[in-house]
Design a protein around this motif. Sequence first.
Motif, mmCIF file in Angstrom:
data_model
loop_
_atom_site.group_PDB
_atom_site.id
_atom_site.type_symbol
_atom_site.label_atom_id
_atom_site.label_comp_id
_atom_site.label_asym_id
_atom_site.label_seq_id
_atom_site.Cartn_x
_atom_site.Cartn_y
_atom_site.Cartn_z
ATOM 1 N N THR A 303 0.854 -1.189 0.000
ATOM 2 C CA THR A 303 0.000 0.000 0.000
ATOM 3 C C THR A 303 0.892 1.242 0.000
ATOM 4 O OG1 THR A 303 -0.070 -0.102 2.406
ATOM 5 C CG2 THR A 303 -1.939 -1.062 1.230
ATOM 6 N N GLY A 304 0.311 2.357 -0.394
ATOM 7 C CA GLY A 304 1.089 3.595 -0.403
ATOM 8 C C GLY A 304 0.216 4.743 -0.850
ATOM 9 N N LEU A 305 0.853 5.880 -1.111
ATOM 10 C CA LEU A 305 0.108 7.003 -1.682
ATOM 11 C C LEU A 305 0.957 7.711 -2.717
ATOM 12 C CD1 LEU A 305 1.587 9.183 0.210
ATOM 13 C CD2 LEU A 305 -0.502 9.173 1.546
ATOM 14 N N ASN A 306 0.336 8.607 -3.432
ATOM 15 C CA ASN A 306 0.939 9.223 -4.614
ATOM 16 C C ASN A 306 2.354 9.749 -4.378
ATOM 17 O OD1 ASN A 306 0.266 10.312 -7.476
ATOM 18 N ND2 ASN A 306 1.109 12.071 -6.409
ATOM 19 N N THR A 307 2.548 10.505 -3.284
ATOM 20 C CA THR A 307 3.873 11.106 -3.041
ATOM 21 C C THR A 307 4.941 10.037 -2.832
ATOM 22 O OG1 THR A 307 3.026 11.469 -0.804
ATOM 23 C CG2 THR A 307 3.297 13.414 -2.165
ATOM 24 N N LEU A 308 4.567 8.943 -2.184
ATOM 25 C CA LEU A 308 5.521 7.856 -1.930
ATOM 26 C C LEU A 308 5.880 7.147 -3.238
ATOM 27 C CD1 LEU A 308 7.039 6.134 0.229
ATOM 28 C CD2 LEU A 308 5.040 4.657 0.279
ATOM 29 N N PHE A 309 4.864 6.830 -4.051
ATOM 30 C CA PHE A 309 5.122 6.168 -5.335
ATOM 31 C C PHE A 309 6.011 7.052 -6.212
ATOM 32 C CE2 PHE A 309 0.696 4.242 -4.566
ATOM 33 C CZ PHE A 309 1.222 3.123 -3.951
ATOM 34 N N ASN A 310 5.728 8.345 -6.197
ATOM 35 C CA ASN A 310 6.490 9.303 -6.998
ATOM 36 C C ASN A 310 7.951 9.341 -6.541
ATOM 37 O OD1 ASN A 310 6.863 11.324 -8.921
ATOM 38 N ND2 ASN A 310 6.325 12.960 -7.516
ATOM 39 N N ALA A 311 8.159 9.380 -5.217
ATOM 40 C CA ALA A 311 9.530 9.429 -4.675
ATOM 41 C C ALA A 311 10.301 8.155 -5.034
ATOM 42 C CB ALA A 311 9.480 9.611 -3.160
ATOM 43 N N LEU A 312 9.633 6.998 -4.963
ATOM 44 C CA LEU A 312 10.294 5.733 -5.324
ATOM 45 C C LEU A 312 10.702 5.745 -6.799
ATOM 46 C CD1 LEU A 312 7.971 3.169 -3.477
ATOM 47 C CD2 LEU A 312 10.385 3.577 -2.955
ATOM 48 N N LEU A 313 9.777 6.189 -7.652
ATOM 49 C CA LEU A 313 10.049 6.206 -9.094
ATOM 50 C C LEU A 313 11.231 7.100 -9.454
ATOM 51 C CD1 LEU A 313 6.389 6.387 -10.442
ATOM 52 C CD2 LEU A 313 8.001 4.526 -10.876
ATOM 53 N N ASN A 314 11.459 8.117 -8.619
ATOM 54 C CA ASN A 314 12.530 9.064 -8.920
ATOM 55 C C ASN A 314 13.865 8.689 -8.277
ATOM 56 O OD1 ASN A 314 11.554 11.342 -10.675
ATOM 57 N ND2 ASN A 314 9.905 11.235 -9.173
ATOM 58 N N HIS A 315 13.955 7.462 -7.744
ATOM 59 C CA HIS A 315 15.232 6.980 -7.193
ATOM 60 C C HIS A 315 15.819 5.958 -8.169
ATOM 61 C CE1 HIS A 315 18.234 5.201 -4.581
ATOM 62 N NE2 HIS A 315 18.083 6.247 -3.788
ATOM 63 N N PRO A 316 17.100 6.106 -8.534
ATOM 64 C CA PRO A 316 17.682 5.236 -9.566
ATOM 65 C C PRO A 316 17.655 3.739 -9.229
ATOM 66 C CG PRO A 316 19.365 6.620 -8.508
ATOM 67 C CD PRO A 316 18.037 7.156 -8.104
ATOM 68 N N GLU A 317 17.709 3.388 -7.943
ATOM 69 C CA GLU A 317 17.772 1.960 -7.594
ATOM 70 C C GLU A 317 16.405 1.273 -7.578
ATOM 71 O OE1 GLU A 317 20.132 0.866 -4.188
ATOM 72 O OE2 GLU A 317 21.608 2.408 -4.689
ATOM 73 N N PHE A 318 15.326 2.058 -7.693
ATOM 74 C CA PHE A 318 13.990 1.457 -7.586
ATOM 75 C C PHE A 318 13.740 0.420 -8.677
ATOM 76 C CE2 PHE A 318 9.333 1.636 -8.488
ATOM 77 C CZ PHE A 318 8.939 0.938 -7.354
ATOM 78 N N LYS A 319 14.322 0.648 -9.862
ATOM 79 C CA LYS A 319 14.073 -0.302 -10.964
ATOM 80 C C LYS A 319 14.644 -1.694 -10.687
ATOM 81 C CE LYS A 319 17.871 1.571 -13.795
ATOM 82 N NZ LYS A 319 18.258 2.668 -12.901
ATOM 83 N N GLU A 320 15.495 -1.812 -9.639
ATOM 84 C CA GLU A 320 16.072 -3.122 -9.279
ATOM 85 C C GLU A 320 15.151 -3.934 -8.360
ATOM 86 O OE1 GLU A 320 19.909 -2.262 -7.567
ATOM 87 O OE2 GLU A 320 20.363 -0.860 -9.194
ATOM 88 N N VAL A 321 14.043 -3.337 -7.902
ATOM 89 C CA VAL A 321 13.122 -4.048 -7.004
ATOM 90 C C VAL A 321 12.326 -5.086 -7.802
ATOM 91 C CG1 VAL A 321 11.123 -3.802 -5.453
ATOM 92 C CG2 VAL A 321 12.956 -2.090 -5.416
ATOM 93 N N ASP A 322 12.185 -6.272 -7.222
ATOM 94 C CA ASP A 322 11.492 -7.381 -7.895
ATOM 95 C C ASP A 322 9.983 -7.339 -7.605
ATOM 96 O OD1 ASP A 322 10.574 -9.738 -8.910
ATOM 97 O OD2 ASP A 322 11.772 -11.053 -7.623
ATOM 98 N N PHE A 323 9.198 -7.057 -8.636
ATOM 99 C CA PHE A 323 7.739 -7.002 -8.499
ATOM 100 C C PHE A 323 7.062 -8.255 -9.064
ATOM 101 C CE2 PHE A 323 8.291 -2.636 -7.353
ATOM 102 C CZ PHE A 323 7.123 -2.263 -6.714
ATOM 103 N N SER A 324 7.855 -9.312 -9.311
ATOM 104 C CA SER A 324 7.308 -10.476 -10.027
ATOM 105 C C SER A 324 6.177 -11.178 -9.278
ATOM 106 C CB SER A 324 8.426 -11.470 -10.348
ATOM 107 O OG SER A 324 9.009 -11.965 -9.146
#
Length: 561
Positions: A303-324
């Motif tokens: 769970t989360g909210l818009n500001t949190l999702f936005n902050a995660l997306l703007n961090h370079p390492e976020f793309k390494e998180v496994d969402f499988s």
Amino acid sequence: MKSDYPWFKSYPAGVPHEINPEQYSSLVDMLEESFRKFSDLPAYEFMGCVMSYREVEEKSKHFAAYLQSLGLKKGDKFGIQMPNVMQYPVALFGALRAGLTVVNVNPLYTEREMEHQYNDAEVKAVIILANFADKLAHILPKTQIKHVIVTEIGDMLGFKRFLVNFVVKYVKKMVPKYNIPGAVGFLDALSKGEKAQYVRPEINNQELAFLQYTGGTTGVSKGAMLTHRNMVANLLMIKAWMLGLEEGKEIAITPLPLYHVFALTVNCFLMFNVGAKNVLIANPRDIPGFIKELKKHKFTTMTGLNTLFNALLNHPEFKEVDFSRAKYVVAGGMATQRPVAERWKEVTGTTIAEGYGLSETSPVLSCNPLDGTARIGTIGLPMPSTEMKIVKEDGTEAVIDEPGEIWARGPQVMKGYWNRPDETAKVMTEDGWFKTGDIGAMDADGFFRIVDRKKDMILVSGFNVYPNEVEEVVAGHPKVLEVAAIGVPDPQSTERVKLFVVKKDPSLTEEELMAYCKENLAGYKLPKYIEFRDELPKSNVGKILRRKLKEEEMKKTEASA
């Protein structure tokens, strides 16, 4: 309940139209079932330490016995003031098992806000994290609080406890000095409770489980009276909605604080009901630390909210998180902006399902379908057993796509505001409808969308301008990180739009942004003023506070008058 509501035809296959709010006699009844069914499974993880369902059962029982040994009676108000640490569920479940009504208090509140809430709720005992105990010490003589339990971040981390508490207190200096005569340590309370007798109270589902205080974004914070039935009904609605939840197999990421009603119902109670492992995040604002934690888990829901999702997306390492393995990512608390939702889908492969609710509705009223038919920009469909309608200023019901105030009715709607019959009468009708104060519209398929909060609407030359719409457009500019829009007084047009923008790219200029707005917004919706800022004021759960920006503007106006 009628069977021909338009939203039913948009329900995912398998989602029932109604749930049974009488399924459990109380939240305690529900908790006891989970203790039995999932005893050996992990219930919570925090800073690498895990607590099983059996341990939660034992420790919460000891805590309940301790509270009863203090002379606290069924229905007495018990305050909890701490972030997402392992002690939170133990204290919460213990208080409920003792028959008390829980009052969640935001740990970041000022002394003034704490004093108001503790006095308004008539709180008799409280558990607080040591980091905030200095504020409590100052206001204690002005409250009815008789018993104080103090806990430190590491108290339930086994052998890591001493190291964590030492670092927090002496290295990071996060615990200001305080003096509360007679305060008891959390671990002492548990060991005293172990020796005391626990008596399970008889609790009926109409009794108060929570006084959940509204965020105060619309004036003085009020206590929404949420019964055991309200909470049980809402968790069963969400469970019916999340068709793919598998008992004993879910791993939930919990960055939103459990004292916030959205995380309380979804992450705390629903996840406990299905035997999930709940990973607690105490400080999601530490984005690098949060991402490090996300990488450790094959999580299934978040769970989360818009500001949190936005902050995660703007961090370079976020793309390494496994969402499988992620089945559900659910947003609440504030509107999810389309650019954020679209980028999230692109990066993670998962869709953010936006829901909608309020403290007064335990909280979820509607949610987007989780079967791939979510409509970005809407708040989805009413939950099972929930009715919603759009009511115009003249009291008549709006037609399809016509804006008006969202009204809702269902077993999750509060009893009313604590000790405020006057305020209750303003929002509750005699036949059980709750007036949300939000402006919305419903489409032909039963999907609702928020147009805006009544109080945030900007009036420009007789036209209604909704800040959400302006913000969503501006958030789509690639050089914008965050944005807030408010109305400021204007002698010619009543009000004009003012933007507050945090840049993602320092090269962004006022001219460039204004040109972008002109391409995407009607003339009367265009900002007259743009102010760049390093950060925007936010609530403790990360919601951007337009109210604070309005207050600042009013002060400026008064000073120049």
